[in-house]
Design a protein around this motif. Structure first.
Motif, mmCIF file in Angstrom:
data_model
loop_
_atom_site.group_PDB
_atom_site.id
_atom_site.type_symbol
_atom_site.label_atom_id
_atom_site.label_comp_id
_atom_site.label_asym_id
_atom_site.label_seq_id
_atom_site.Cartn_x
_atom_site.Cartn_y
_atom_site.Cartn_z
ATOM 1 N N GLU A 1 57.891 30.830 50.732
ATOM 2 C CA GLU A 1 56.565 30.240 50.931
ATOM 3 C C GLU A 1 55.826 30.873 52.104
ATOM 4 O O GLU A 1 54.627 31.120 52.027
ATOM 5 C CB GLU A 1 56.705 28.730 51.155
ATOM 6 N N LYS B 1 54.943 34.427 49.165
ATOM 7 C CA LYS B 1 53.780 33.862 48.477
ATOM 8 C C LYS B 1 52.490 34.246 49.191
ATOM 9 O O LYS B 1 51.495 34.611 48.556
ATOM 10 C CB LYS B 1 53.894 32.344 48.360
ATOM 11 N N ALA B 2 52.512 34.186 50.520
ATOM 12 C CA ALA B 2 51.323 34.557 51.284
ATOM 13 C C ALA B 2 50.956 36.023 51.047
ATOM 14 O O ALA B 2 49.775 36.359 50.876
ATOM 15 C CB ALA B 2 51.555 34.294 52.775
ATOM 16 N N ILE C 1 49.517 36.408 47.453
ATOM 17 C CA ILE C 1 48.150 35.886 47.379
ATOM 18 C C ILE C 1 47.164 36.868 48.008
ATOM 19 O O ILE C 1 46.096 37.135 47.456
ATOM 20 C CB ILE C 1 48.068 34.490 48.044
ATOM 21 N N ARG D 1 44.309 38.723 45.926
ATOM 22 C CA ARG D 1 42.929 38.459 46.334
ATOM 23 C C ARG D 1 42.169 39.755 46.573
ATOM 24 O O ARG D 1 41.036 39.927 46.131
ATOM 25 C CB ARG D 1 42.902 37.596 47.597
ATOM 26 N N VAL E 1 43.990 34.558 42.079
ATOM 27 C CA VAL E 1 44.713 33.886 43.166
ATOM 28 C C VAL E 1 45.116 32.484 42.735
ATOM 29 O O VAL E 1 46.206 32.008 43.075
ATOM 30 C CB VAL E 1 43.857 33.856 44.455
ATOM 31 N N LYS E 2 44.277 31.819 41.946
ATOM 32 C CA LYS E 2 44.598 30.479 41.452
ATOM 33 C C LYS E 2 45.867 30.503 40.607
ATOM 34 O O LYS E 2 46.677 29.578 40.655
ATOM 35 C CB LYS E 2 43.438 29.918 40.636
ATOM 36 N N GLU E 3 46.046 31.560 39.830
ATOM 37 C CA GLU E 3 47.252 31.691 39.006
ATOM 38 C C GLU E 3 48.486 31.905 39.876
ATOM 39 O O GLU E 3 49.550 31.347 39.629
ATOM 40 C CB GLU E 3 47.102 32.842 38.005
ATOM 41 N N ASN F 1 48.883 30.877 42.892
ATOM 42 C CA ASN F 1 49.154 29.620 43.601
ATOM 43 C C ASN F 1 49.989 28.654 42.781
ATOM 44 O O ASN F 1 50.593 27.737 43.324
ATOM 45 C CB ASN F 1 47.847 28.942 44.011
ATOM 46 N N LYS F 2 50.041 28.839 41.469
ATOM 47 C CA LYS F 2 50.839 27.961 40.611
ATOM 48 C C LYS F 2 52.341 28.189 40.775
ATOM 49 O O LYS F 2 53.136 27.334 40.411
ATOM 50 C CB LYS F 2 50.464 28.166 39.141
ATOM 51 N N SER G 1 55.654 28.027 42.452
ATOM 52 C CA SER G 1 56.217 27.198 43.517
ATOM 53 C C SER G 1 57.338 27.952 44.219
ATOM 54 O O SER G 1 58.328 28.335 43.590
ATOM 55 C CB SER G 1 56.749 25.895 42.928
#
Length: 169
Positions: free
Chosen positions: A71, A75-76, A79, A83, A91-93, A95-96, A98
């Motif tokens: 995380e 993940k950062a 993203i 982006r 980016v929304k995808e 973010n899904k 986990s």
């Protein structure tokens, strides 16, 4: 339900709705369907996001990194890359997916349980197998019990670690 029983139920259990017209109940039914659809889409994780989460958990486990790295770093970084290269919609995808520490821990545990289950099935189907047990000490001077199994699978001798447990004092 039989219409007479349905009507009796409406008047006895829902007296405030007893005088409503048929359109009211149709609107309620449509709202209920929309809510179900919305909740299902909001709660369920896409198959690709779930698969990506498992793949990242494997990478974290293989590198022997802390579970929090998923995380805080991976993940950062993903993203930020998405982006800059693809845009905000993608980016929304991302973010899904986990990648919290608890999720990574659970994924690794699920995969290791699956591997152990598969290994036990192979052992049960093998005609013969060898079990080697060894007691050793680790760098903290704690006693460890290691079990290794060998068996024949498709004309090849396979060797797998069955478990490694700390021996209580």
């Amino acid at each position: 339900m039989v219409p007479s029983k349905l009507k009796r139920h409406l008047y006895s259990s829902h007296p405030s709705c007893a005088n409503k017209d048929k359109q009211y109940f149709k609107r309620c039914l449509e709202q209920n369907k929309k809510q179900k659809k919305f909740m299902k889409s909001a709660v369920t994780v896409s198959e690709k996001a779930l698969e990506a989460s498992y793949h990242v958990a494997i990478l974290i486990a293989r590198q022997k990194k802390p579970h929090t790295v998923g995380e805080t770093l991976i993940k950062a970084a993903c993203i930020e890359i998405v982006r800059l290269m693809l845009g905000l919609n993608e980016v929304k995808e991302v973010n899904k997916v986990s990648l919290s520490a608890d999720t990574v821990k659970r994924r690794i545990h699920d995969m290791s349980s699956d591997i152990l289950g598969t290994l036990i099935k192979k052992l049960l189907s093998a005609e013969k197998f060898a079990l080697q047990i060894n007691e050793t000490t680790d760098i903290k001077n704690k006693a460890q019990l290691i079990a290794i199994v060998r068996f024949v699978e498709e004309d090849f001798i396979k060797e797998h670690y069955l478990f490694c447990k700390e021996v209580p004092e």
